[in-house]
Design a protein around this motif. Structure first.
Motif, PDB file in Angstrom:
ATOM      1  N   VAL A 102       0.852  -1.192   0.000  1.00 47.61           N
ATOM      2  CA  VAL A 102       0.000   0.000   0.000  1.00 47.61           C
ATOM      3  C   VAL A 102       0.886   1.240   0.000  1.00 47.61           C
ATOM      4  CG1 VAL A 102      -1.890   1.216   1.137  1.00 47.61           C
ATOM      5  CG2 VAL A 102      -1.730  -1.277   1.308  1.00 47.61           C
ATOM      6  N   GLN A 103       0.644   2.141  -0.953  1.00 45.90           N
ATOM      7  CA  GLN A 103       1.431   3.369  -1.064  1.00 45.90           C
ATOM      8  C   GLN A 103       0.508   4.586  -1.049  1.00 45.90           C
ATOM      9  OE1 GLN A 103       4.930   3.644  -1.282  1.00 45.90           O
ATOM     10  NE2 GLN A 103       4.779   1.485  -0.658  1.00 45.90           N
ATOM     11  N   LYS A 104       0.988   5.646  -0.423  1.00 42.22           N
ATOM     12  CA  LYS A 104       0.229   6.889  -0.399  1.00 42.22           C
ATOM     13  C   LYS A 104       0.515   7.669  -1.671  1.00 42.22           C
ATOM     14  CE  LYS A 104      -0.932  10.691   2.727  1.00 42.22           C
ATOM     15  NZ  LYS A 104      -0.661  11.300   4.043  1.00 42.22           N
ATOM     16  N   ASN A 105      -0.544   8.137  -2.327  1.00 43.51           N
ATOM     17  CA  ASN A 105      -0.388   8.891  -3.569  1.00 43.51           C
ATOM     18  C   ASN A 105       0.019  10.330  -3.287  1.00 43.51           C
ATOM     19  OD1 ASN A 105      -1.057   6.737  -5.233  1.00 43.51           O
ATOM     20  ND2 ASN A 105      -3.260   7.192  -5.144  1.00 43.51           N
ATOM     21  N   ALA A 106       0.942  10.804  -4.090  1.00 49.58           N
ATOM     22  CA  ALA A 106       1.442  12.162  -3.897  1.00 49.58           C
ATOM     23  C   ALA A 106       0.364  13.207  -4.135  1.00 49.58           C
ATOM     24  CB  ALA A 106       2.641  12.415  -4.811  1.00 49.58           C
ATOM     25  N   ASN A 107      -0.488  12.975  -5.150  1.00 49.76           N
ATOM     26  CA  ASN A 107      -1.523  13.976  -5.472  1.00 49.76           C
ATOM     27  C   ASN A 107      -2.781  13.816  -4.616  1.00 49.76           C
ATOM     28  OD1 ASN A 107      -2.704  11.668  -6.506  1.00 49.76           O
ATOM     29  ND2 ASN A 107      -2.448  12.267  -8.660  1.00 49.76           N
ATOM     30  N   GLY A 108      -2.857  12.715  -3.857  1.00 49.83           N
ATOM     31  CA  GLY A 108      -3.968  12.528  -2.928  1.00 49.83           C
ATOM     32  C   GLY A 108      -5.261  12.071  -3.547  1.00 49.83           C
ATOM     33  N   GLN A 109      -5.291  11.785  -4.839  1.00 47.55           N
ATOM     34  CA  GLN A 109      -6.518  11.348  -5.510  1.00 47.55           C
ATOM     35  C   GLN A 109      -6.280  10.091  -6.327  1.00 47.55           C
ATOM     36  OE1 GLN A 109      -9.577  12.507  -5.123  1.00 47.55           O
ATOM     37  NE2 GLN A 109      -8.867  14.087  -3.679  1.00 47.55           N
TER      38      GLN A 109
END
Length: 364
Positions: A102-109
């Motif tokens: 699971v990775q967090k997206n840089a743009n948040g969407q």
């Protein structure tokens, strides 16, 4: 006068003991009937698994809500102690059912990307995991505005691998069940009966050596158990598709492991026959030895389905390592040199139990 041959005496005792075993209903039931019944039942009902073993990539964000909610389902067993190479290898073999990252997206969407690898070697559990992930997304999306929707983007890949059928899990466990029953119950009942009926005392009036009595009984039980194991493996392979990677070589390796296991379990039988005062005390003492191993050694259910404190107990029991070695040899195609860890633990048990047996065993 012709010199007395203890070798012939040993073989004569083995022959008589073997005849006694095959005429014993309890020996046939515990060594052949029960394991076959369990194999037929579990192979047909499936047993898609209480736990789904999921490897966690080293780069996985374990603080995100997706990971946390998956961990609370009670169905997923996260594996964090394997290297990426080990995880990939075990995924292809079906030893683990998936790998998540699971990775967090840089743009948040969306906020997160869930990368998940499935394997064709564990096709049954793929559906369980997919369903769980859908439920997790539904829960997160239903919490309101605190978490943007959709909560994560899912990227799936599937690696090739042999299908890991439930028979590949249950049959080695049933072999262990058979060997443990024969080694403990069979040996304990035979020797306490021989002692109480003064048969052993009569042996001492002959030139036969004490070791001939033990070796004769051990040889008979070994032959009977190996024939039973071969029968179970044959039925499992041809009737239910039990995997034997290297054919006859795999069968021979499994029989070697079965021999080692039976010899160790006979040590428990010798100990019980020495401790027991009469035949009525044999069953409770034998059950104290066998029941925890039947239930906690991965005989019927994977040990990963247990809470951590029970898993710690299962890692002590000899049947756990025999079952594990059998499964690695049969499905993964491992040789005996590749299950040295399991053989080492079994070797330690051999030394311990026979040291106890020597102290407790009584001839009269």
């Amino acid at each position: 006068m012709k010199k007395y041959s203890n070798t012939k005496a040993t073989l004569a005792i083995a022959k008589a003991s073997f005849r006694s075993i095959i005429r014993s209903p309890s020996a046939v039931v515990f060594s052949l009937a029960f394991p076959l019944i369990f194999i037929v039942v579990f192979a047909n009902i499936g047993g898609s698994g209480v736990k789904v073993d999921v490897g966690v990539a080293k780069t996985c964000d374990t603080l995100n809500p997706v990971y946390k909610v998956l961990g609370k389902t009670g169905v997923i067993n996260f594996i964090n102690d394997q290297s990426p190479e080990q995880m990939s290898k075990n995924l292809a073999k079906g030893s683990i059912d998936a790998i998540i990252n699971v990775q967090k997206n840089a743009n948040g969407q969306p906020p997160y990307t869930l990368n998940i690898q499935y394997t064709k070697a564990s096709a049954q559990k793929d559906g369980i995991l997919r369903s769980l992930i859908n439920n997790v997304f539904y829960q997160l999306n239903s919490r309101g505005s605190t978490i943007p929707q959709p909560v994560a983007e899912v990227k799936e890949t599937t690696v090739q691998g042999r299908e890991y059928k439930y028979i590949d899990f249950i049959l080695p466990g049933m072999l262990g069940f058979s060997l443990l029953s024969s080694g403990v119950f069979g040996t304990a009942f035979v020797f306490i009966s021989l002692r109480l009926t003064l048969v052993i005392k009569r042996f001492f009036a002959t030139p036969v050596k004490r070791y001939s009595i033990v070796l004769g009984e051990a040889l008979a039980r070994l032959v009977f158990s190996l024939l039973g194991a071969l029968f179970i493996i044959t039925i499992g392979h041809y009737a239910f598709g039990f995997t034997l990677i290297h054919g006859i070589v795999t069968v021979l390796n499994m029989l070697v492991l079965a021999s080692i296991g039976l010899i160790i379990f006979m040590g428990f039988g010798f100990t019980i026959s020495g401790i027991a005062k009469n035949e009525s005390t044999v069953p409770p003492l034998s059950n104290i030895i066998t029941m925890p191993q039947f239930l906690l050694s991965g005989t019927f259910f994977a040990t990963t389905a247990f809470p951590s404190w029970l898993q710690s107990i299962s890692k002590i029991l000899p049947l756990t390592y025999l079952n594990d070695a059998m499964r690695k040899v049969a499905f993964e195609g491992a040789g005996l040199t590749e299950v040295t860890h399991q053989l080492l633990i079994l070797g330690i048990w051999f030394i311990v139990i026979y040291a106890v047996a020597v102290k407790t065993f009584k001839w009269e």
